[in-house]
Design a protein around this motif. Structure first.
Motif, PDB file in Angstrom:
ATOM      1  N   ILE A   1      -7.934   0.531   3.329  1.00 27.33           N
ATOM      2  CA  ILE A   1      -7.571  -0.864   3.022  1.00 27.33           C
ATOM      3  C   ILE A   1      -7.829  -1.779   4.211  1.00 27.33           C
ATOM      4  O   ILE A   1      -8.362  -2.884   4.059  1.00 27.33           O
TER       5      ILE A   1
ATOM      6  N   LEU B   1       1.761   3.668  -3.909  1.00 26.50           N
ATOM      7  CA  LEU B   1       1.496   5.101  -3.943  1.00 26.50           C
ATOM      8  C   LEU B   1       2.790   5.899  -4.081  1.00 26.50           C
ATOM      9  O   LEU B   1       2.827   6.917  -4.782  1.00 26.50           O
TER      10      LEU B   1
ATOM     11  N   GLN C   1      -4.081   7.690   4.585  1.00 26.46           N
ATOM     12  CA  GLN C   1      -5.515   7.556   4.345  1.00 26.46           C
ATOM     13  C   GLN C   1      -5.834   6.290   3.557  1.00 26.46           C
ATOM     14  O   GLN C   1      -6.858   5.638   3.806  1.00 26.46           O
ATOM     15  N   ALA C   2      -4.963   5.920   2.630  1.00 25.96           N
ATOM     16  CA  ALA C   2      -5.191   4.685   1.865  1.00 25.96           C
ATOM     17  C   ALA C   2      -5.193   3.471   2.778  1.00 25.96           C
ATOM     18  O   ALA C   2      -6.016   2.556   2.613  1.00 25.96           O
ATOM     19  N   ARG C   3      -4.301   3.455   3.761  1.00 24.23           N
ATOM     20  CA  ARG C   3      -4.280   2.331   4.699  1.00 24.23           C
ATOM     21  C   ARG C   3      -5.526   2.310   5.565  1.00 24.23           C
ATOM     22  O   ARG C   3      -5.954   1.243   6.016  1.00 24.23           O
TER      23      ARG C   3
ATOM     24  N   CYS D   1      -7.198   7.291  -3.372  1.00 27.41           N
ATOM     25  CA  CYS D   1      -5.965   7.809  -2.751  1.00 27.41           C
ATOM     26  C   CYS D   1      -4.784   7.671  -3.703  1.00 27.41           C
ATOM     27  O   CYS D   1      -3.912   8.548  -3.751  1.00 27.41           O
ATOM     28  N   LEU D   2      -4.750   6.575  -4.469  1.00 28.25           N
ATOM     29  CA  LEU D   2      -3.693   6.410  -5.481  1.00 28.25           C
ATOM     30  C   LEU D   2      -3.792   7.504  -6.536  1.00 28.25           C
ATOM     31  O   LEU D   2      -2.772   8.073  -6.962  1.00 28.25           O
TER      32      LEU D   2
ATOM     33  N   CYS E   1      -1.758  10.839   1.727  1.00 29.71           N
ATOM     34  CA  CYS E   1      -2.378   9.881   0.809  1.00 29.71           C
ATOM     35  C   CYS E   1      -2.137   8.445   1.264  1.00 29.71           C
ATOM     36  O   CYS E   1      -3.068   7.622   1.277  1.00 29.71           O
TER      37      CYS E   1
ATOM     38  N   SER F   1       0.823  -1.206   0.000  1.00 29.45           N
ATOM     39  CA  SER F   1       0.000   0.000   0.000  1.00 29.45           C
ATOM     40  C   SER F   1       0.857   1.257   0.000  1.00 29.45           C
ATOM     41  O   SER F   1       0.492   2.267  -0.623  1.00 29.45           O
TER      42      SER F   1
ATOM     43  N   ALA G   1      -9.642   3.445  -1.689  1.00 29.24           N
ATOM     44  CA  ALA G   1      -8.190   3.254  -1.686  1.00 29.24           C
ATOM     45  C   ALA G   1      -7.589   3.608  -3.038  1.00 29.24           C
ATOM     46  O   ALA G   1      -6.516   4.230  -3.109  1.00 29.24           O
TER      47      ALA G   1
END
Length: 273
Positions: free
Chosen positions: A229, A82, A224-226, A155-156, A221, A78, A152
């Motif tokens: 996920i 990114l 927040q993605a984690r 966020c990428l 980013c 993750s 998620a």
């Protein structure tokens, strides 16, 4: 010279530019290797080597306990996906064709097409590499679950957008200060190996260390993605509004600076260097 220019509608002009961007994307993808498939495969191998090296490093240093509860390799990927999307997009946009490039002598070509093709080509390669690696890991090793995959992936896209925006700004000042832009790009990409926060969680950092990283849009980013996920992680110190505002500001300033540079750039600038 002998071609007769016919008036085009807005729709026809848009289709022509989309076709031009498509061919420019193919050209950018094939830059690293003559075979497009091998060019994409090389990027996949690079991402896989990043994942393996960080997995070994975390295991040797005993840092696995500091990761979020869940699949450890997914936690590593993750951050790496990114990070690579952001930094590679930045590098591709900065290295794209400038206003004094010989490519700009062709009538339909312009700097906007060059920037868009570099950014979209990098996004295509990174997303394809991510999907293939996750598919292989899911089918051959262990089943993974992403709690909110669409968020998620958003966020990428934000990490890609901020890399594009910063790349546009650096590209606009590159004809004026080429050495500075080259040094800054390299230092920024290397600094993000740590400053992106892909090796730790924002919630686990003390306040004095958090202040050292929260300036970085990529840090927000990844954290927040984690949160999207893993069901067991809720980021408290980051948000997605900050990287969006930073990206839009950099893009606005970069486009204005690029417009000014395009009007004044000359091939003779490079003669004195």
């Amino acid at each position: 010279m002998f071609e007769q220019n016919t008036p085009r509608t807005t729709f026809q002009s848009g289709v022509q530019h989309l076709e031009l961007i498509y061919h420019s994307i193919v050209r950018d993808i094939r830059k690293s290797h003559g075979n497009a498939f091998l060019s994409i495969l090389l990027n996949m191998l690079q991402a896989a080597m990043f994942v393996i090296s960080f997995y070994v490093m975390f295991t040797i240093l005993g840092l696995r306990s500091s990761a979020v509860r869940g699949d450890f390799l997914l936690y590593i990927m993750s951050g790496i996906f990114l990070f690579m999307t952001h930094t590679k997009t930045l590098g591709a946009v900065v290295a794209s064709e400038g206003p004094a490039s010989p490519m700009m002598k062709h009538a339909p070509m312009n700097t906007l097409v060059a920037i868009a093709s570099a950014a979209l080509g990098t996004l295509y390669i990174q997303v394809l590499s991510m999907v293939v690696i996750l598919f292989i890991y899911h089918t051959l090793f262990t089943q993974i679950t992403i709690e909110q995959p669409i968020a998620a992936f958003g966020c990428l896209l934000i990490a890609w957008f901020t890399g594009t925006a910063l790349g546009v700004l650096l590209l606009s000042i590159k004809p004026w200060f080429p050495r500075f832009v080259g040094i800054f790009t390299t230092v920024y990409q290397r600094a993000n190996m740590i400053a992106s926060g892909k090796m730790f969680l924002a919630n686990s950092l003390p306040g004095y260390m958090l202040a050292m990283f929260d300036w970085n849009p990529l840090f927000h980013c990844i954290d927040q993605a984690r949160g999207f996920i893993f069901i067991n992680y809720f980021p408290r110190y980051t948000n997605l509004a900050y990287p969006m505002y930073v990206g839009m500001t950099l893009l606005m300033v970069g486009m204005m600076a690029e417009f000014y540079t395009r009007k004044h750039a000359s091939v003779s600038w490079g003669a004195r260097r």
